[in-house]
Design a protein around this motif. Structure first.
Motif, PDB file in Angstrom:
ATOM      1  N   CYS A  14     -19.465  68.846  67.817  1.00  9.19           N
ATOM      2  CA  CYS A  14     -18.113  68.663  68.322  1.00  9.19           C
ATOM      3  C   CYS A  14     -17.300  67.578  67.491  1.00  9.19           C
ATOM      4  N   ALA A  15     -15.914  67.540  67.738  1.00  4.32           N
ATOM      5  CA  ALA A  15     -15.164  66.382  67.211  1.00  4.32           C
ATOM      6  C   ALA A  15     -14.657  65.614  68.440  1.00  4.32           C
ATOM      7  N   SER A  16     -14.746  64.308  68.296  1.00  2.00           N
ATOM      8  CA  SER A  16     -14.700  63.521  69.272  1.00  2.00           C
ATOM      9  C   SER A  16     -14.073  62.236  69.170  1.00  2.00           C
ATOM     10  N   THR A  17     -13.201  61.656  70.144  1.00  2.00           N
ATOM     11  CA  THR A  17     -12.673  60.381  70.006  1.00  2.00           C
ATOM     12  C   THR A  17     -13.868  59.260  70.542  1.00  2.00           C
ATOM     13  N   GLY A  18     -15.092  59.816  71.035  1.00  2.00           N
ATOM     14  CA  GLY A  18     -16.185  59.065  71.396  1.00  2.00           C
ATOM     15  C   GLY A  18     -17.028  59.677  72.586  1.00  2.00           C
ATOM     16  N   ASN A  19     -16.629  59.890  73.554  1.00  2.28           N
ATOM     17  CA  ASN A  19     -17.129  60.280  74.812  1.00  2.28           C
ATOM     18  C   ASN A  19     -17.807  61.688  74.770  1.00  2.28           C
ATOM     19  N   THR A  20     -17.307  62.750  74.187  1.00  2.00           N
ATOM     20  CA  THR A  20     -17.738  63.795  73.933  1.00  2.00           C
ATOM     21  C   THR A  20     -18.852  64.052  73.106  1.00  2.00           C
ATOM     22  N   ALA A  21     -18.823  62.725  72.350  1.00  2.00           N
ATOM     23  CA  ALA A  21     -19.931  62.661  71.108  1.00  2.00           C
ATOM     24  C   ALA A  21     -21.089  62.258  71.901  1.00  2.00           C
ATOM     25  N   ASN A  74      -8.073  61.884  61.558  1.00  2.00           N
ATOM     26  CA  ASN A  74      -7.907  61.534  62.945  1.00  2.00           C
ATOM     27  C   ASN A  74      -8.562  62.594  63.638  1.00  2.00           C
ATOM     28  N   PHE A  75      -8.477  62.569  64.993  1.00  2.65           N
ATOM     29  CA  PHE A  75      -9.469  63.469  65.875  1.00  2.65           C
ATOM     30  C   PHE A  75      -8.700  64.774  66.001  1.00  2.65           C
ATOM     31  N   ASP A  76      -7.456  65.108  65.535  1.00  5.71           N
ATOM     32  CA  ASP A  76      -7.008  66.582  65.519  1.00  5.71           C
ATOM     33  C   ASP A  76      -7.550  67.235  64.192  1.00  5.71           C
ATOM     34  N   ILE A  79      -4.248  61.549  86.378  1.00  5.22           N
ATOM     35  CA  ILE A  79      -5.450  61.913  85.338  1.00  5.22           C
ATOM     36  C   ILE A  79      -4.654  61.657  83.948  1.00  5.22           C
ATOM     37  N   PRO A  80      -5.604  60.865  83.248  1.00  4.84           N
ATOM     38  CA  PRO A  80      -5.335  60.694  82.014  1.00  4.84           C
ATOM     39  C   PRO A  80      -5.260  62.049  80.944  1.00  4.84           C
ATOM     40  N   VAL A  81      -4.399  62.156  79.990  1.00  6.56           N
ATOM     41  CA  VAL A  81      -4.691  63.579  79.194  1.00  6.56           C
ATOM     42  C   VAL A  81      -4.569  63.179  77.926  1.00  6.56           C
ATOM     43  N   GLY A  82      -5.509  63.670  77.107  1.00  2.00           N
ATOM     44  CA  GLY A  82      -5.719  63.495  75.554  1.00  2.00           C
ATOM     45  C   GLY A  82      -5.642  65.048  75.086  1.00  2.00           C
ATOM     46  N   ASN A  83      -6.988  65.703  74.800  1.00  2.00           N
ATOM     47  CA  ASN A  83      -7.028  67.092  74.405  1.00  2.00           C
ATOM     48  C   ASN A  83      -6.802  68.146  75.669  1.00  2.00           C
ATOM     49  N   ALA A  84      -6.626  67.587  76.727  1.00  2.36           N
ATOM     50  CA  ALA A  84      -6.112  68.233  77.882  1.00  2.36           C
ATOM     51  C   ALA A  84      -7.089  69.434  78.481  1.00  2.36           C
ATOM     52  N   GLY A  85      -8.345  69.149  78.376  1.00  2.00           N
ATOM     53  CA  GLY A  85      -9.295  69.807  78.693  1.00  2.00           C
ATOM     54  C   GLY A  85      -9.460  69.571  80.299  1.00  2.00           C
ATOM     55  N   ASN A  86      -9.328  68.194  80.494  1.00  2.00           N
ATOM     56  CA  ASN A  86     -10.043  67.814  81.594  1.00  2.00           C
ATOM     57  C   ASN A  86      -8.920  68.059  82.866  1.00  2.00           C
ATOM     58  N   SER A 143      -8.128  54.350  72.620  1.00  2.00           N
ATOM     59  CA  SER A 143      -8.732  55.405  71.528  1.00  2.00           C
ATOM     60  C   SER A 143      -9.369  56.717  71.947  1.00  2.00           C
ATOM     61  N   ALA A 144      -9.783  56.773  73.283  1.00  2.00           N
ATOM     62  CA  ALA A 144     -10.261  58.168  73.739  1.00  2.00           C
ATOM     63  C   ALA A 144      -9.199  59.223  73.871  1.00  2.00           C
ATOM     64  N   ILE A 145      -7.973  58.844  73.980  1.00  2.00           N
ATOM     65  CA  ILE A 145      -6.915  59.731  74.221  1.00  2.00           C
ATOM     66  C   ILE A 145      -5.699  59.538  72.970  1.00  2.00           C
ATOM     67  N   ARG A 146      -6.404  59.091  71.890  1.00  2.00           N
ATOM     68  CA  ARG A 146      -5.494  59.020  70.599  1.00  2.00           C
ATOM     69  C   ARG A 146      -5.447  60.410  69.933  1.00  2.00           C
ATOM     70  N   THR A 185     -11.943  57.922  84.067  1.00  2.00           N
ATOM     71  CA  THR A 185     -12.804  59.016  83.411  1.00  2.00           C
ATOM     72  C   THR A 185     -13.940  58.522  82.604  1.00  2.00           C
ATOM     73  N   GLY A 186     -13.947  57.241  82.325  1.00  2.00           N
ATOM     74  CA  GLY A 186     -15.001  56.741  81.395  1.00  2.00           C
ATOM     75  C   GLY A 186     -15.180  55.063  82.022  1.00  2.00           C
ATOM     76  N   HIS A 187     -16.421  54.717  81.676  1.00  2.00           N
ATOM     77  CA  HIS A 187     -17.122  53.370  81.885  1.00  2.00           C
ATOM     78  C   HIS A 187     -16.441  52.223  81.051  1.00  2.00           C
TER      79      HIS A 187
HETATM   80  N1  F0G Z   1     -10.286  59.527  79.259  1.00  2.00           N
HETATM   81  C1  F0G Z   1     -11.506  59.375  78.541  1.00  2.00           C
HETATM   82  C2  F0G Z   1     -12.142  58.261  78.803  1.00  2.00           C
HETATM   83  C3  F0G Z   1     -11.590  60.434  77.530  1.00  2.00           C
HETATM   84  O1  F0G Z   1     -12.811  60.316  76.426  1.00  2.00           O
HETATM   85  C4  F0G Z   1     -10.843  61.640  77.377  1.00  2.00           C
HETATM   86  C5  F0G Z   1     -11.298  62.597  76.216  1.00  2.00           C
HETATM   87  C6  F0G Z   1      -9.963  61.678  78.265  1.00  2.00           C
HETATM   88  C7  F0G Z   1      -9.384  60.803  79.198  1.00  2.00           C
HETATM   89  C8  F0G Z   1      -8.886  62.856  78.221  1.00  2.00           C
HETATM   90  O2  F0G Z   1      -9.454  64.067  78.662  1.00  2.00           O
HETATM   91  O3  F0G Z   1      -9.024  65.365  76.352  1.00  2.00           O
HETATM   92  O4  F0G Z   1      -9.825  66.349  78.487  1.00  2.00           O
HETATM   93  O5  F0G Z   1      -7.603  65.485  78.127  1.00  2.00           O
HETATM   94  N2  F0G Z   1     -11.936  62.203  75.327  1.00  2.00           N
HETATM   95  C9  F0G Z   1     -12.460  63.307  74.000  1.00  2.00           C
HETATM   96  C10 F0G Z   1     -13.539  62.741  73.469  1.00  2.00           C
HETATM   97  C11 F0G Z   1     -11.059  63.824  73.476  1.00  2.00           C
HETATM   98  O6  F0G Z   1     -13.745  63.418  72.323  1.00  2.00           O
HETATM   99  O7  F0G Z   1     -14.417  62.184  73.971  1.00  2.00           O
HETATM  100  P1  F0G Z   1      -9.127  65.271  77.864  1.00  2.00           P
END
Ligand code: F0G
Length: 317
Positions: free
Chosen positions: A59-66, A110-112, A161-168, A210-213, A282-284
């Motif tokens: 995977c590519a990741s900003t950390g949590n997916t990794a 970067n992540f992209d 909800i926070p939005v990064g890669n928009a999967g959640n 950084s998770a949603i960069r 979304t994360g601790h």
């Molecule tokens: N919050 C946290 C803590 C995240 O780690 C992520 C995404 C999001 C929100 C956004 O979710 O991408 O589904 O819109 N983290 C990904 C990662 C990109 O690689 O861990 P999303």
């Protein structure tokens, strides 16, 4: 492959309820096995990879997916490979990926760019791609919506909800739709990384969260149809607003989340809402000790002497 993910606490938020005039709840996804919501999807994606005979997951990741991919791969006896933007992921997440035995590649990009590269890699080799472009991830993550509806006895009026890669956000919307309900989905991006708000990819996304960069979300279309279909919205919040919400959650609600997670609360505080509102954390907070230490008050040094201890405890005044 399971680590008993899901079933996370939905806790009332009295301070935020008072402040906003809404009935606010926090869905504490940091209580998942690796400390983020990613585990809900990873259990499905890694199980499928195993069934399909993959030897490795990437995977590519900003950390949590990794961190999540590494843990589930370890459990499944698969090789885990994660590509992260160099110097841009929180310390805890890096420690997790390494401890679970993944090969961690720090990309000078970067992540992209990392996501583009792993997509190409997965075309060339029999490696399972476990980013949220993998539909099994979405199928797992939609269970958050089921849990919230079950616990409240009905759907909330609004989900923040926070939005990064928009999967959640894609996953939560799928879950609500399958439950036959239609709460408004309010998505929040960091102002320096808000392609969905601006309507165009951001070449060089920047944010303390950084998770949603992320400048070019893979689930762009799905996310936009979730916002439109739910009569919701996607808005931006500044880093300062994110950090304020982050501190407030810790000091007033007793809930320590990571900065990206606090974007959901920052958005609620800035733009408001009505009725019963669930914010997805979304994360601790332990994932990112550095941001916490930069932000919080300093510790008070003290000699082992009762007078000095007294002064230190009573606040010097
Ligand atoms: N919050 C946290 C803590 C995240 O780690 C992520 C995404 C999001 C929100 C956004 O979710 O991408 O589904 O819109 N983290 C990904 C990662 C990109 O690689 O861990 P999303």
């Amino acid at each position: 492959m399971s680590l008993e993910e899901g079933g996370t606490p939905l806790v009332g938020a009295p301070f935020l309820s008072e402040r906003t005039g809404c009935d606010v709840y926090l869905k504490v996804e940091g209580a998942n096995p690796t400390g983020s919501f990613k585990d809900r999807g990873m259990t499905v994606a890694v199980s499928a990879a195993l069934e399909e005979g993959a030897k490795a997951v990437v995977c590519a990741s900003t950390g949590n997916t990794a961190a999540s991919a590494a843990a589930y791969a370890a459990r499944a006896g698969l090789r885990g490979v994660v590509i992260v933007p160099e110097g841009k992921i929180a310390t805890g997440k890096l420690a997790q990926a390494l401890m679970h035995g993944a090969r961690v590649i720090a990309l000078r990009g970067n992540f992209d760019q990392a996501l583009e590269l792993v997509r190409e890699l997965a075309k060339r080799h029999p490696i399972a791609l476990v980013n949220s472009v993998n539909d099994y991830r979405i199928e797992g993550q939609k269970t958050g919506a089921f849990e919230v509806c079950e616990e409240l006895g009905e759907a909330p009026d609004v989900l923040c909800i926070p939005v990064g890669n928009a999967g959640n956000v894609t996953a939560w919307w799928r879950g609500f739709q399958e439950d036959g309900v239609r709460p408004r989905l309010h998505g929040y991006q960091a102002a320096g990384a808000a392609p969905l708000v601006e309507g165009a990819p951001v070449e060089q996304p920047e944010t303390v969260a950084s998770a949603i960069r992320i400048g070019n979300p893979a689930r762009w279309e799905d996310a936009m149809s979730a916002f439109t279909g739910s009569r919701g919205e996607v808005r931006a919040v500044t880093d300062e607003e994110i950090l304020e919400a982050y501190s407030l959650l810790g000091s007033r609600e007793g809930v320590f989340c990571e900065p990206a997670s606090a974007a959901s609360v920052a958005g609620l505080l800035r733009y408001g809402a009505e009725g019963r509102v669930v914010c997805v954390l979304t994360g601790h907070g332990l994932k990112d000790p550095q941001t916490a230490m930069n932000r919080a008050a300093s510790v008070i040094p003290c000699e082992p002497d009762i007078e000095q201890v007294e002064t230190a405890v009573m606040g010097g005044g």
